[in-house]
Design a protein around this motif. Structure first.
Motif, PDB file in Angstrom:
ATOM      1  N   TRP A 199      52.967  44.177  44.370  1.00 29.34           N
ATOM      2  CA  TRP A 199      51.855  44.663  42.972  1.00 29.34           C
ATOM      3  C   TRP A 199      50.971  45.527  42.781  1.00 29.34           C
ATOM      4  CZ3 TRP A 199      50.634  38.256  41.591  1.00 29.34           C
ATOM      5  CH2 TRP A 199      52.366  38.323  41.814  1.00 29.34           C
ATOM      6  N   TRP A 200      50.909  46.703  42.353  1.00 31.08           N
ATOM      7  CA  TRP A 200      50.356  47.341  42.055  1.00 31.08           C
ATOM      8  C   TRP A 200      48.873  46.817  41.389  1.00 31.08           C
ATOM      9  CZ3 TRP A 200      49.209  51.579  45.735  1.00 31.08           C
ATOM     10  CH2 TRP A 200      50.315  51.937  46.575  1.00 31.08           C
ATOM     11  N   HIS A 201      47.712  47.238  41.548  1.00 29.16           N
ATOM     12  CA  HIS A 201      46.943  46.567  40.633  1.00 29.16           C
ATOM     13  C   HIS A 201      45.826  46.512  41.218  1.00 29.16           C
ATOM     14  CE1 HIS A 201      44.586  43.706  37.779  1.00 29.16           C
ATOM     15  NE2 HIS A 201      45.707  43.654  37.016  1.00 29.16           N
ATOM     16  N   THR A 202      44.719  47.106  39.914  1.00 30.54           N
ATOM     17  CA  THR A 202      43.017  47.918  41.299  1.00 30.54           C
ATOM     18  C   THR A 202      42.598  46.407  41.220  1.00 30.54           C
ATOM     19  OG1 THR A 202      40.840  48.750  40.084  1.00 30.54           O
ATOM     20  CG2 THR A 202      42.436  47.562  38.407  1.00 30.54           C
ATOM     21  N   ILE A 203      41.176  46.722  41.844  1.00 29.73           N
ATOM     22  CA  ILE A 203      41.033  45.262  41.976  1.00 29.73           C
ATOM     23  C   ILE A 203      39.539  45.421  40.364  1.00 29.73           C
ATOM     24  CG2 ILE A 203      40.234  45.756  44.381  1.00 29.73           C
ATOM     25  CD1 ILE A 203      37.831  46.655  43.779  1.00 29.73           C
ATOM     26  N   VAL A 204      38.541  44.631  40.196  1.00 29.34           N
ATOM     27  CA  VAL A 204      38.174  43.987  39.481  1.00 29.34           C
ATOM     28  C   VAL A 204      36.912  45.341  39.456  1.00 29.34           C
ATOM     29  CG1 VAL A 204      36.476  42.482  38.289  1.00 29.34           C
ATOM     30  CG2 VAL A 204      37.745  41.223  39.182  1.00 29.34           C
ATOM     31  N   SER A 205      36.693  46.309  38.241  1.00 29.47           N
ATOM     32  CA  SER A 205      35.796  46.908  38.056  1.00 29.47           C
ATOM     33  C   SER A 205      34.633  46.919  38.176  1.00 29.47           C
ATOM     34  CB  SER A 205      36.459  48.117  36.858  1.00 29.47           C
ATOM     35  OG  SER A 205      35.420  48.994  36.902  1.00 29.47           O
ATOM     36  N   PRO A 206      33.651  47.503  38.559  1.00 31.52           N
ATOM     37  CA  PRO A 206      32.485  46.890  39.296  1.00 31.52           C
ATOM     38  C   PRO A 206      31.868  47.419  37.970  1.00 31.52           C
ATOM     39  CG  PRO A 206      32.833  48.927  41.128  1.00 31.52           C
ATOM     40  CD  PRO A 206      34.556  48.344  40.094  1.00 31.52           C
ATOM     41  N   THR A 207      32.026  47.466  37.449  1.00 30.65           N
ATOM     42  CA  THR A 207      31.454  47.968  35.565  1.00 30.65           C
ATOM     43  C   THR A 207      31.985  47.899  34.444  1.00 30.65           C
ATOM     44  OG1 THR A 207      32.806  50.587  35.784  1.00 30.65           O
ATOM     45  CG2 THR A 207      30.128  50.298  36.658  1.00 30.65           C
ATOM     46  N   GLY A 213      30.033  39.540  38.816  1.00 27.82           N
ATOM     47  CA  GLY A 213      29.032  39.089  40.298  1.00 27.82           C
ATOM     48  C   GLY A 213      29.481  38.985  40.874  1.00 27.82           C
ATOM     49  N   TYR A 214      30.159  37.563  41.026  1.00 23.21           N
ATOM     50  CA  TYR A 214      30.381  36.919  42.318  1.00 23.21           C
ATOM     51  C   TYR A 214      30.936  37.829  43.307  1.00 23.21           C
ATOM     52  CZ  TYR A 214      31.884  32.505  44.663  1.00 23.21           C
ATOM     53  OH  TYR A 214      31.996  31.684  45.182  1.00 23.21           O
ATOM     54  N   PRO A 215      31.363  37.867  44.853  1.00 22.76           N
ATOM     55  CA  PRO A 215      32.191  39.017  45.335  1.00 22.76           C
ATOM     56  C   PRO A 215      32.726  39.095  45.969  1.00 22.76           C
ATOM     57  CG  PRO A 215      30.303  36.847  46.610  1.00 22.76           C
ATOM     58  CD  PRO A 215      30.261  37.177  45.022  1.00 22.76           C
ATOM     59  N   THR A 216      34.389  37.876  45.369  1.00 23.83           N
ATOM     60  CA  THR A 216      35.092  37.579  45.955  1.00 23.83           C
ATOM     61  C   THR A 216      35.554  37.527  44.770  1.00 23.83           C
ATOM     62  OG1 THR A 216      34.915  35.136  46.153  1.00 23.83           O
ATOM     63  CG2 THR A 216      34.770  36.533  48.001  1.00 23.83           C
ATOM     64  N   GLN A 217      35.427  38.090  44.108  1.00 28.42           N
ATOM     65  CA  GLN A 217      36.671  37.412  42.137  1.00 28.42           C
ATOM     66  C   GLN A 217      37.140  38.402  42.579  1.00 28.42           C
ATOM     67  OE1 GLN A 217      34.508  39.538  39.035  1.00 28.42           O
ATOM     68  NE2 GLN A 217      35.992  38.531  37.434  1.00 28.42           N
ATOM     69  N   LYS A 218      38.992  37.460  41.738  1.00 28.07           N
ATOM     70  CA  LYS A 218      39.778  38.300  42.458  1.00 28.07           C
ATOM     71  C   LYS A 218      40.674  38.846  40.422  1.00 28.07           C
ATOM     72  CE  LYS A 218      40.491  38.251  46.670  1.00 28.07           C
ATOM     73  NZ  LYS A 218      39.854  37.176  46.765  1.00 28.07           N
ATOM     74  N   PRO A 219      41.098  39.463  40.269  1.00 25.04           N
ATOM     75  CA  PRO A 219      41.535  40.311  39.032  1.00 25.04           C
ATOM     76  C   PRO A 219      42.513  39.353  38.633  1.00 25.04           C
ATOM     77  CG  PRO A 219      41.964  41.825  40.493  1.00 25.04           C
ATOM     78  CD  PRO A 219      42.103  40.718  41.361  1.00 25.04           C
ATOM     79  N   ALA A 220      42.600  39.138  36.445  1.00 26.47           N
ATOM     80  CA  ALA A 220      42.694  38.032  35.597  1.00 26.47           C
ATOM     81  C   ALA A 220      44.266  38.624  35.989  1.00 26.47           C
ATOM     82  CB  ALA A 220      41.759  38.442  34.507  1.00 26.47           C
ATOM     83  N   GLY A 221      44.480  40.031  35.693  1.00 26.28           N
ATOM     84  CA  GLY A 221      45.945  40.458  35.944  1.00 26.28           C
ATOM     85  C   GLY A 221      47.215  39.949  37.258  1.00 26.28           C
ATOM     86  N   ILE A 222      45.966  39.709  37.945  1.00 26.93           N
ATOM     87  CA  ILE A 222      46.879  39.070  39.945  1.00 26.93           C
ATOM     88  C   ILE A 222      47.032  37.627  38.746  1.00 26.93           C
ATOM     89  CG2 ILE A 222      47.048  37.971  41.497  1.00 26.93           C
ATOM     90  CD1 ILE A 222      47.644  41.146  41.976  1.00 26.93           C
TER      91      ILE A 222
END
Length: 285
Positions: A199-207, A213-222
């Motif tokens: 699965w190619w999926h970007t991480i949660v964008s910092p902006t 703001g939670y440090p280990t947040q995973k993308p909703a898409g995953i």
């Protein structure tokens, strides 16, 4: 308190030690369990002599059998750091197995430090025949190492409770673009293709707007892909390393019901704000 939890209960967000909380939940309650535990870093690979430990229950493979005890003993003898980590994770995975419905699925999200160890142990804990997939979530963001290949992926191990009965709906999953759309018909290119186990999926964008703001947040898409494939509307989903609450936010948006557990007050605050902003109803305990 979770002793009053039933399949008719509302969505729950529970603040507490996850092992205590999940031990009070009834057997076979959840179609999907997603776990993103803390990664074990700082590994000390100091080889020692291995030992075999025979289980009182006997047997040659599968849940709590001789094979499991032997593998567990071998790996823990090999690596003291792993022993500390697995002593933390093992009882929680045992509870996850108990809590899965017969058609249920476990997704265990790890990084490269633990994935190969966990794969061997889960083969023995669940039964090797219950292994479904090793999903590679690949991304490209952050520091670039110049002394080795940059590490830009996580591993998600997928195990089912019963290999003859598990739920999996590939047609419910959001499709993705073909990498070479010119090689397929225009109709196929427009529809997109089913995802593979990479699965190619970007991480949660910092902006981005998704960022909590939670440090280990995973993308909703995953999580969306996981929930779509391995649960149905109305099914119960469990995440007892809930972190930023992505599992609950996705499950609620897709019409699933959920229980989220975390011992961090910061996590509970983030989850509460996130679910309330999304208009997802739940109770806190």
């Amino acid at each position: 308190m979770t002793e009053s939890w039933t399949p008719e209960s509302p969505n729950l967000v529970i603040h507490g030690d996850n092992l205590d909380v999940i031990a009070a939940l009834p057997d076979a309650s959840f179609t999907l369990v997603y776990l993103d535990p803390p990664f074990n870093t700082g590994r000390s690979q100091r080889r020692q002599s291995t030992t075999s430990v025979r289980s009182a229950s006997g047997g040659n493979a599968g849940f709590k059998g001789v094979q499991y005890e032997r593998i567990r003993g071998d790996l823990m003898s090999y690596d003291d750091t792993f022993e500390d980590y697995w002593s933390f994770l093992e009882p929680r995975l045992t509870e996850a197995w108990r809590l899965l419905t017969d058609d249920g699925t476990l997704y265990l999200h790890l990084d490269y430090r633990e994935a190969h160890y966990a794969k061997v142990l889960l083969d023995a804990l669940f039964g090797r025949e219950c292994f479904l997939n090793e999903i590679i979530w690949a991304y490209d963001y952050g520091a670039k190492s110049k002394r080795r290949w940059p590490t830009k992926h996580d591993t998600i191990l997928v195990y089912v409770k019963d290999p003859q009965r598990y739920h999996f709906d590939s047609e419910a999953v959001d499709r993705e673009p073909y990498m070479a759309p010119g090689l397929v018909t225009p109709e196929k290119a427009e529809r997109g293709k089913l995802p593979t186990d990479v699965w190619w999926h970007t991480i949660v964008s910092p902006t981005g707007s998704e960022k909590t703001g939670y440090p280990t947040q995973k993308p909703a898409g995953i999580l969306r892909r996981i929930v779509q494939a391995s649960s149905r509307e109305g099914d119960w989903v469990l995440d007892f390393f809930a972190g930023s609450g992505t599992t609950g936010a996705v499950a609620g948006a897709l019409g699933r019901r959920f229980v989220l557990v975390d011992r961090s007050a910061e996590s509970i605050d983030v989850i509460t704000a996130r679910l309330e902003a999304a208009g997802i109803r739940f109770e806190s305990r």
